[in-house]
Write an enzyme that holds these catalytic residues in place. Structure first.
Site, PDB file in Angstrom:
ATOM      1  CE  LYS A  47      -3.741  -2.359   2.368  1.00 41.00           C
ATOM      2  NZ  LYS A  47      -4.312  -2.703   3.658  1.00 41.00           N
ATOM      3  CD  GLN A  91      -3.222  -4.495   6.766  1.00 41.36           C
ATOM      4  OE1 GLN A  91      -3.207  -3.501   6.052  1.00 41.36           O
ATOM      5  NE2 GLN A  91      -3.832  -5.607   6.396  1.00 41.36           N
ATOM      6  CG  ASP A 114      -9.644  -0.130   5.163  1.00 40.46           C
ATOM      7  OD1 ASP A 114      -9.665  -0.390   3.954  1.00 40.46           O
ATOM      8  OD2 ASP A 114      -8.756  -0.517   5.941  1.00 40.46           O
TER       9      ASP A 114
END
Ligand code: NAP
Length: 292
Positions: A47, A91, A114
């Site tokens: 990422k 994460q 997200d």
């Protein structure tokens, strides 16, 4: 017949790069990584690399496995208050001593790239506009739209009910006027249900679907990622049990995503699109792309 996520993702990323350069856009993605999970480290590295390649600043905050929940909450709070940070990503998975829900709730919904926070998830559930759409389902929809796969009125069967793929995918498909069925590990007669689908989206992580379980000339989107006995990356479709080679698989389906090279690259492109949300409508950027 392939839904080529790798090629489309490349196009999208090129477009984003040009857009950022032309408009001198400043975005800053913060990624919080707790612990030593090998797969998570690889995802985070990818990422960061992709963001930087596009001209998006990226900071990875690495915290040790034994980080106290309180420290993680403080870290997120600082990122929330830092005006330079435009996107925050924690994460997953987190170490078991940390309450995942508490952490997710602490993220500023306006930086929640997200779509994990209750505000964004709730807006999605009531059919309102969240600040960000969840990256994997959004990437899948962009891919289907690019290849002009009709959605309205179609029966979409989703296998898997996770918060990151199955549930939001169902909501986004409903918003597009599909008829949606969600299956999971306790579903009875999975095969009978799958057989009625025009589009199957499988997000399990195990080879639970054989080609012949799916209706001839339907669309198959394989989200699953696992490794076979030789360590090779594979999806949820156990095509080897019905066909000798992938060309035969291609002629069985109307459209299918390969693994790798299908949903995976679209997820990363979708995340990068989310980092731009304040500046550009994803829809208009994609429409521009589809018209090319
Ligand atoms: P998850 O949390 O791993 O859950 C898996 C889902 O599959 C659960 O809902 C489970 O049902 C269901 N399931 C398990 N065995 C089943 C069976 N035999 N029949 C039907 N359903 C079954 O889900 P996830 O996080 O969405 O991940 C799913 C897969 O997608 C993983 O391989 C992951 O690595 C991959 N993934 C890929 C991307 C990408 O960008 N390509 C993105 C996200 C995830 P229960 O709820 O009843 O347990």
């Amino acid at each position: 017949m392939i839904l080529d996520g790798k090629a489309l993702s490349k196009k999208i990323l090129e477009k984003i790069k040009i857009y950022i350069e032309k408009n001198n856009i400043k975005r800053h993605l913060a990624v919080v990584l707790v612990g030593n999970d090998t797969a998570s480290k690889i995802y985070v590295k990818n990422k960061k690399k992709t963001a930087e390649m596009l001209g998006i600043k990226s900071t990875v905050i690495e915290l040790p496995e034994n980080t106290e929940e309180k420290i993680l909450l403080e870290t997120i709070n600082k990122l929330n208050q830092d005006d330079d940070i435009t996107g925050i990503l924690v994460q997953m998975p987190l170490p078991p001593h940390i309450n995942k829900e508490k952490i997710v709730c602490a993220i500023d919904p306006k930086k929640d790239v997200d779509c994990f926070t209750p505000e964004n998830v709730g807006k999605l559930a009531i059919g309102a506009e969240p600040y960000f759409y969840p990256v994997t389902p959004q990437g899948i929809l962009i891919l289907l739209d690019y290849y002009k796969v009709p959605i309205e009125g179609k029966h979409v069967v989703i296998i898997g009910r996770s918060n990151i793929v199955g549930k939001p995918m169902a909501q986004m498909m409903l918003k597009r006027n599909a008829t949606v069925t969600i299956c999971h590990s306790k579903t009875k007669n999975l095969e009978n249900i799958i057989k009625t689908a025009d589009i199957v989206i499988s997000a399990v992580g195990k080879k639970v679907v054989r080609c012949k379980m799916v209706k001839y000339k339907s669309v198959f989107v394989d989200v699953g990622i696992s490794r076979d006995t030789n360590g090779k990356l594979t999806g949820d479709l156990n095509w080897e049990s019905d066909f000798n080679n992938f060309d035969e698989v291609l002629s069985y389906f109307e459209r299918i995503t390969p693994v790798p090279g299908g949903v995976g690259p679209m997820t990363i492109a979708s995340l990068m699109l989310n980092t731009l949300v304040e500046h550009v409508s994803i829809l208009s950027l994609c429409t521009e792309l589809f018209l090319e």
